[in-house]
Design a protein around this motif. Structure first.
Motif, short mmCIF file in Angstrom:
data_model
loop_
_atom_site.label_atom_id
_atom_site.label_comp_id
_atom_site.label_asym_id
_atom_site.label_seq_id
_atom_site.Cartn_x
_atom_site.Cartn_y
_atom_site.Cartn_z
N LEU A 189 -36.60 15.75 -56.89
CA LEU A 189 -37.61 16.51 -56.16
C LEU A 189 -37.13 17.94 -55.93
CD1 LEU A 189 -40.23 16.76 -54.49
CD2 LEU A 189 -38.93 15.94 -52.52
N GLU A 190 -35.87 18.10 -55.57
CA GLU A 190 -35.32 19.43 -55.33
C GLU A 190 -35.40 20.28 -56.60
OE1 GLU A 190 -31.19 21.49 -53.64
OE2 GLU A 190 -31.47 19.31 -53.57
N GLU A 191 -35.09 19.68 -57.74
CA GLU A 191 -35.17 20.39 -59.03
C GLU A 191 -36.61 20.79 -59.34
OE1 GLU A 191 -33.51 17.97 -62.04
OE2 GLU A 191 -31.53 17.82 -61.10
N ASP A 192 -37.54 19.86 -59.16
CA ASP A 192 -38.94 20.12 -59.46
C ASP A 192 -39.52 21.20 -58.56
OD1 ASP A 192 -38.82 18.22 -61.43
OD2 ASP A 192 -39.79 16.64 -60.27
N LEU A 193 -39.17 21.16 -57.27
CA LEU A 193 -39.67 22.17 -56.33
C LEU A 193 -39.14 23.55 -56.69
CD1 LEU A 193 -39.42 20.35 -52.87
CD2 LEU A 193 -41.49 20.92 -54.15
N ALA A 194 -37.87 23.62 -57.08
CA ALA A 194 -37.29 24.90 -57.45
C ALA A 194 -37.98 25.47 -58.68
CB ALA A 194 -35.79 24.73 -57.72
N GLU A 195 -38.27 24.61 -59.64
CA GLU A 195 -38.96 25.06 -60.85
C GLU A 195 -40.38 25.52 -60.54
OE1 GLU A 195 -40.17 23.42 -65.33
OE2 GLU A 195 -39.12 22.11 -63.91
N PHE A 196 -41.08 24.76 -59.68
CA PHE A 196 -42.44 25.13 -59.29
C PHE A 196 -42.45 26.46 -58.54
CE2 PHE A 196 -45.96 25.28 -56.32
CZ PHE A 196 -47.05 24.94 -57.11
N ASP A 197 -41.54 26.61 -57.59
CA ASP A 197 -41.49 27.82 -56.78
C ASP A 197 -41.23 29.07 -57.64
OD1 ASP A 197 -41.95 26.31 -54.56
OD2 ASP A 197 -39.87 26.28 -53.88
N ASN A 198 -40.38 28.93 -58.63
CA ASN A 198 -40.00 30.07 -59.46
C ASN A 198 -41.03 30.41 -60.52
OD1 ASN A 198 -37.53 30.44 -58.12
ND2 ASN A 198 -36.52 28.92 -59.42
N LYS A 199 -41.95 29.49 -60.80
CA LYS A 199 -42.94 29.72 -61.85
C LYS A 199 -44.36 29.71 -61.28
CE LYS A 199 -39.98 27.80 -65.49
NZ LYS A 199 -39.83 26.75 -66.53
N VAL A 200 -44.94 28.53 -61.16
CA VAL A 200 -46.33 28.40 -60.72
C VAL A 200 -46.50 28.90 -59.29
CG1 VAL A 200 -48.26 26.82 -60.36
CG2 VAL A 200 -46.68 26.44 -62.26
N GLY A 201 -45.62 28.48 -58.40
CA GLY A 201 -45.73 28.87 -57.00
C GLY A 201 -45.66 30.38 -56.81
N TYR A 202 -44.75 31.01 -57.53
CA TYR A 202 -44.59 32.47 -57.42
C TYR A 202 -45.88 33.17 -57.84
CZ TYR A 202 -42.72 37.15 -58.17
OH TYR A 202 -42.51 38.50 -58.13
N LYS A 203 -46.51 32.70 -58.92
CA LYS A 203 -47.75 33.32 -59.41
C LYS A 203 -48.88 33.14 -58.39
CE LYS A 203 -46.71 32.67 -64.33
NZ LYS A 203 -47.14 32.00 -65.60
N ILE A 204 -48.94 31.96 -57.75
CA ILE A 204 -49.98 31.71 -56.74
C ILE A 204 -49.82 32.66 -55.56
CG2 ILE A 204 -50.85 30.02 -55.06
CD1 ILE A 204 -50.17 27.83 -57.07
#
Length: 230
Positions: A189-204
């Motif tokens: 989960l920690e890995e997935d959240l970091a990946e989301f935050d740096n890519k999709v989340g950042y764009k949102i």
């Protein structure tokens, strides 16, 4: 049917795959009609053999982190505290919600389907909750709605009192069924959240800077600087 959403019920179903390029149209329609007939027959003859209900907790109060990111919401936290509701705890509305869900299950599976026994049977009913005050309370309230006053208890217990349905729970780091994100899958989960935050989340976040600015103004704090949003 929305009534079956979130539940696992046994049905007979026959599916027939037909290649329209190889089978004449009339024969194709015949097979489809037969498939539908078998399906309807299965629905009429099917027997309920089990039900699994997966539910989130009822409406709750905000967490203590709100004071850090939205200090202007302090009045709500004070109100919750005056009512005896802990940070993140179930509100009165949340308690009512879970009791009503249990009452619906009582009508559906005890009165209509005759699936549940009139007295609590540990072989037929299991309530399990993640290790948290609001989730355990939610499960207890669901059980009270499922087995309301006036029934569901053995002789020797006051029939007018609430039925004490057991709720099973595990330590957060051992719950690999309901709270797997804090147990076996915590690192994933920690890995997935970091990946989301740096890519999709950042764009949102970048695409909604005006909205974040408005929320910051209402809350009295620049939430764009909050670590969880960066």
């Amino acid at each position: 049917n929305a009534e079956y959403m979130g539940h696992s019920e046994c049905l007979f179903f026959f599916a027939v795959r037909i290649s329209l390029s190889l089978v004449p149209r009339m024969l194709t329609m015949t097979f489809l009609r037969l498939s539908l007939a078998f399906m309807l027959l299965g629905l009429s003859l099917g027997r309920l053999i089990g039900v699994s209900v997966l539910s989130r907790h009822g409406t709750r109060a905000c967490n203590a982190d709100v004071l850090k990111i939205c200090p202007n919401n302090w009045a709500n936290l004070r109100a919750y505290d005056s009512w005896g509701i802990a940070n993140g705890g179930l509100t009165g509305y949340g308690m009512t919600e879970m009791f009503e869900v249990g009452s619906w299950a009582h009508r559906r599976y005890k009165e209509e389907e005759k699936f549940l026994t009139s007295v609590y049977d540990r072989k037929r009913l299991l309530l399990q909750a993640t290790r948290g005050e609001r989730t355990i309370q939610s499960a207890m309230l669901y059980g009270q709605g499922l087995h309301p006053r006036g029934g569901g208890v053995p002789p020797g217990y006051n029939q007018s009192d609430r039925v004490p349905i057991p709720v099973v729970t595990l330590r957060k780091d051992m719950d690999n069924l309901l709270d797997v994100r804090k147990a076996r899958c915590a690192s994933k989960l920690e890995e997935d959240l970091a990946e989301f935050d740096n890519k999709v989340g950042y764009k949102i976040l970048r695409a909604n800077e005006d909205l974040i600015a408005t929320i910051s103004q209402v809350c009295g704090h620049d939430i764009s600087q909050y670590s969880a949003l960066i």
